[in-house]
Scaffold this motif. Structure first.
Motif, short mmCIF file in Angstrom:
data_model
loop_
_atom_site.label_atom_id
_atom_site.label_comp_id
_atom_site.label_asym_id
_atom_site.label_seq_id
_atom_site.Cartn_x
_atom_site.Cartn_y
_atom_site.Cartn_z
N LYS A 12 0.83 -1.21 0.00
CA LYS A 12 0.00 0.00 0.00
C LYS A 12 0.87 1.26 0.00
N GLY A 13 1.91 1.26 0.82
CA GLY A 13 2.81 2.42 0.87
C GLY A 13 3.49 2.65 -0.47
N PHE A 20 1.35 9.06 -6.24
CA PHE A 20 1.46 10.46 -5.83
C PHE A 20 2.89 10.82 -5.41
N PRO A 21 3.85 10.68 -6.31
CA PRO A 21 5.24 10.96 -5.91
C PRO A 21 5.46 12.41 -5.50
N ASP A 22 4.70 13.34 -6.07
CA ASP A 22 4.87 14.75 -5.72
C ASP A 22 4.35 15.08 -4.33
N GLU A 23 3.52 14.21 -3.78
CA GLU A 23 2.95 14.42 -2.45
C GLU A 23 3.89 13.92 -1.34
N LYS A 79 12.72 9.91 -3.06
CA LYS A 79 12.94 9.62 -4.48
C LYS A 79 12.63 8.19 -4.86
N ASN A 80 12.53 7.31 -3.89
CA ASN A 80 12.49 5.89 -4.20
C ASN A 80 11.32 5.22 -3.47
N SER A 81 10.35 4.73 -4.23
CA SER A 81 9.16 4.13 -3.64
C SER A 81 9.48 2.86 -2.86
N LYS A 82 10.49 2.12 -3.29
CA LYS A 82 10.86 0.88 -2.60
C LYS A 82 11.45 1.19 -1.22
N VAL A 83 12.34 2.14 -1.15
CA VAL A 83 12.93 2.52 0.15
C VAL A 83 11.84 3.10 1.05
N PHE A 84 11.01 3.97 0.50
CA PHE A 84 9.89 4.57 1.24
C PHE A 84 9.03 3.48 1.87
N SER A 85 8.59 2.54 1.05
CA SER A 85 7.66 1.52 1.55
C SER A 85 8.34 0.47 2.42
N ASP A 86 9.53 0.04 2.04
CA ASP A 86 10.22 -0.98 2.83
C ASP A 86 10.60 -0.49 4.22
#
Length: 122
Positions: A12-13, A20-23, A79-86
């Motif tokens: 989900k994260g 919504f990367p800009d958010e 910058k990175n959805s994987k790092v953000f979510s993990d």
């Protein structure tokens, strides 16, 4: 893609980030500010804590874990959805982060972001 009920917190994260990367920079700034506020006003929050779901001390520890993750990985998370979510959505820290996302979205100017958060988290 999996059905919505089958998505983990991490999935989900990552989906929210990718939609919504800009958010995300503003959301991460919000998380950091909330964590700092909890630390600064620890005693006041503890005195007024009325959430029967968990103790304030445990909630505070989740806030501190979130703050440490933001300090360590915050630049990359932007910058990175994987790092953000993990980092933010694995383990019990996700309870704190999910709660803050819902509260952040309630005041977001983006109607689509609000709707996405409602769909994913409520």
């Amino acid at each position: 893609m999996k059905a919505l009920p089958e998505l983990t917190n991490t999935m989900k994260g990552r989906l929210l980030f990718e939609l919504f990367p800009d958010e995300m920079p503003a959301l991460l700034d919000h998380l950091a500010a909330v964590c700092a506020d909890f630390r600064t006003n620890h005693e006041e929050y503890k005195k007024n804590w009325r959430d029967g779901f968990m103790s304030f001390d445990y909630w505070f520890s989740l806030s501190e874990e979130c703050a440490a993750l933001l300090k360590k990985h915050g630049h990359t998370m932007r910058k990175n959805s994987k790092v953000f979510s993990d980092q933010l959505f694995y383990g019990y820290t996700a309870l704190f982060v999910n709660d803050r996302i819902v509260k952040y979205a309630a005041h977001s100017a983006s109607k689509k972001f609000k709707q996405a958060v409602e769909l994913l988290y409520t």
